[in-house]
Design a protein around this motif. Structure first.
Motif, PDB file in Angstrom:
ATOM      1  N   CYS A  35     -21.045   4.037  13.165  1.00 53.17           N
ATOM      2  CA  CYS A  35     -19.836   4.302  12.387  1.00 53.17           C
ATOM      3  C   CYS A  35     -20.297   4.549  10.959  1.00 53.17           C
ATOM      4  CB  CYS A  35     -18.900   3.104  12.441  1.00 53.17           C
ATOM      5  SG  CYS A  35     -17.426   3.298  11.434  1.00 53.17           S
ATOM      6  N   PRO A  36     -19.922   5.670  10.361  1.00 56.46           N
ATOM      7  CA  PRO A  36     -20.389   5.948   9.000  1.00 56.46           C
ATOM      8  C   PRO A  36     -19.857   4.920   8.002  1.00 56.46           C
ATOM      9  CG  PRO A  36     -18.743   7.554   9.668  1.00 56.46           C
ATOM     10  CD  PRO A  36     -19.033   6.712  10.860  1.00 56.46           C
ATOM     11  N   PRO A  37     -20.675   4.483   7.069  1.00 63.90           N
ATOM     12  CA  PRO A  37     -20.283   3.434   6.131  1.00 63.90           C
ATOM     13  C   PRO A  37     -19.139   3.805   5.196  1.00 63.90           C
ATOM     14  CG  PRO A  37     -22.439   4.309   5.568  1.00 63.90           C
ATOM     15  CD  PRO A  37     -22.049   4.912   6.873  1.00 63.90           C
ATOM     16  N   GLY A  38     -18.882   5.084   5.019  1.00 64.81           N
ATOM     17  CA  GLY A  38     -17.790   5.502   4.140  1.00 64.81           C
ATOM     18  C   GLY A  38     -16.463   5.708   4.856  1.00 64.81           C
ATOM     19  N   LYS A  39     -16.418   5.416   6.146  1.00 59.54           N
ATOM     20  CA  LYS A  39     -15.174   5.592   6.916  1.00 59.54           C
ATOM     21  C   LYS A  39     -14.142   4.601   6.417  1.00 59.54           C
ATOM     22  CE  LYS A  39     -13.485   5.784  11.698  1.00 59.54           C
ATOM     23  NZ  LYS A  39     -12.864   7.090  11.608  1.00 59.54           N
ATOM     24  N   THR A  40     -13.001   5.115   5.991  1.00 56.44           N
ATOM     25  CA  THR A  40     -11.975   4.254   5.414  1.00 56.44           C
ATOM     26  C   THR A  40     -10.758   4.071   6.314  1.00 56.44           C
ATOM     27  OG1 THR A  40     -11.056   6.144   4.224  1.00 56.44           O
ATOM     28  CG2 THR A  40     -12.637   4.764   3.031  1.00 56.44           C
ATOM     29  N   ASP A  41     -10.619   4.905   7.335  1.00 58.41           N
ATOM     30  CA  ASP A  41      -9.483   4.732   8.232  1.00 58.41           C
ATOM     31  C   ASP A  41      -9.868   3.811   9.390  1.00 58.41           C
ATOM     32  OD1 ASP A  41     -11.208   6.716   9.124  1.00 58.41           O
ATOM     33  OD2 ASP A  41      -9.653   7.868  10.116  1.00 58.41           O
ATOM     34  N   ILE A  42      -8.946   3.553  10.260  1.00 65.18           N
ATOM     35  CA  ILE A  42      -9.152   2.628  11.379  1.00 65.18           C
ATOM     36  C   ILE A  42     -10.198   3.169  12.351  1.00 65.18           C
ATOM     37  CG2 ILE A  42      -8.037   1.587  13.398  1.00 65.18           C
ATOM     38  CD1 ILE A  42      -5.410   1.683  11.807  1.00 65.18           C
ATOM     39  N   LEU A  43     -11.124   2.309  12.766  1.00 64.56           N
ATOM     40  CA  LEU A  43     -12.071   2.668  13.812  1.00 64.56           C
ATOM     41  C   LEU A  43     -11.387   2.372  15.139  1.00 64.56           C
ATOM     42  CD1 LEU A  43     -14.721   3.475  15.097  1.00 64.56           C
ATOM     43  CD2 LEU A  43     -15.590   1.183  14.606  1.00 64.56           C
ATOM     44  N   LYS A  44     -10.934   3.416  15.807  1.00 64.09           N
ATOM     45  CA  LYS A  44     -10.250   3.277  17.091  1.00 64.09           C
ATOM     46  C   LYS A  44     -11.295   3.364  18.202  1.00 64.09           C
ATOM     47  CE  LYS A  44      -6.125   5.409  15.255  1.00 64.09           C
ATOM     48  NZ  LYS A  44      -5.267   6.599  15.248  1.00 64.09           N
ATOM     49  N   GLN A  63      -9.732  -1.208  15.920  1.00 62.53           N
ATOM     50  CA  GLN A  63      -8.627  -1.190  16.875  1.00 62.53           C
ATOM     51  C   GLN A  63      -9.233  -0.844  18.226  1.00 62.53           C
ATOM     52  OE1 GLN A  63      -5.759   2.083  16.658  1.00 62.53           O
ATOM     53  NE2 GLN A  63      -4.156   0.553  16.807  1.00 62.53           N
ATOM     54  N   VAL A  64      -8.997  -1.685  19.226  1.00 60.61           N
ATOM     55  CA  VAL A  64      -9.552  -1.477  20.556  1.00 60.61           C
ATOM     56  C   VAL A  64      -8.419  -1.105  21.498  1.00 60.61           C
ATOM     57  CG1 VAL A  64     -10.734  -2.601  22.482  1.00 60.61           C
ATOM     58  CG2 VAL A  64     -11.404  -3.132  20.146  1.00 60.61           C
ATOM     59  N   ASP A  65      -8.681  -0.153  22.372  1.00 61.68           N
ATOM     60  CA  ASP A  65      -7.706   0.235  23.387  1.00 61.68           C
ATOM     61  C   ASP A  65      -7.249  -1.024  24.134  1.00 61.68           C
ATOM     62  OD1 ASP A  65      -6.904   0.989  26.218  1.00 61.68           O
ATOM     63  OD2 ASP A  65      -7.123   2.989  25.344  1.00 61.68           O
ATOM     64  N   VAL A  66      -5.952  -1.178  24.313  1.00 63.84           N
ATOM     65  CA  VAL A  66      -5.407  -2.388  24.943  1.00 63.84           C
ATOM     66  C   VAL A  66      -5.888  -2.570  26.378  1.00 63.84           C
ATOM     67  CG1 VAL A  66      -3.357  -2.519  23.485  1.00 63.84           C
ATOM     68  CG2 VAL A  66      -3.271  -1.217  25.600  1.00 63.84           C
ATOM     69  N   ASN A  67      -6.342  -1.506  27.010  1.00 63.10           N
ATOM     70  CA  ASN A  67      -6.822  -1.581  28.386  1.00 63.10           C
ATOM     71  C   ASN A  67      -8.333  -1.770  28.484  1.00 63.10           C
ATOM     72  OD1 ASN A  67      -4.254  -1.169  29.643  1.00 63.10           O
ATOM     73  ND2 ASN A  67      -4.377   0.944  28.931  1.00 63.10           N
TER      74      ASN A  67
END
Length: 92
Positions: A35-44, A63-67
């Motif tokens: 994951c790039p260190p500058g990522k500012t939005d949610i990591l889905k 955020q992890v898929d509920v399934n």
């Protein structure tokens, strides 16, 4: 300069890795690689991910898929499904 990197794109002909929303995964999508260190939005994190092999602590929100059969978010941190192994803590 690396710390400002917001997205990583993998060449479509790469047989080993793919990128989705700027994050690198194994070709089959089972392993979250980077994951790039500058990522500012949610990591889905998609349901297909069963393990994390790279550093994702630079990400701010998980955020992890509920399934998902393998991963879970609790208190903002990323754990394995049964909460016995801490995988990553988000950057604050």
């Amino acid at each position: 300069m690396w710390l400002k990197l917001k997205t990583i794109e993998v060449d479509s002909f790469n047989p080993n890795f793919v990128s989705y929303e700027g994050v690198v995964y194994s070709a089959n999508g089972a392993i979250l690689v980077a994951c790039p260190p500058g990522k500012t939005d949610i990591l889905k994190i998609p349901r297909s991910v069963s393990r994390v092999a790279g550093s994702i602590n630079a990400c701010q929100t998980f955020q992890v898929d509920v399934n998902s059969d393998s991963l879970r978010v609790d208190g903002g941190a990323l754990y394995n499904k049964d909460l016995t192994k801490l995988i990553a803590v988000p950057r604050i």
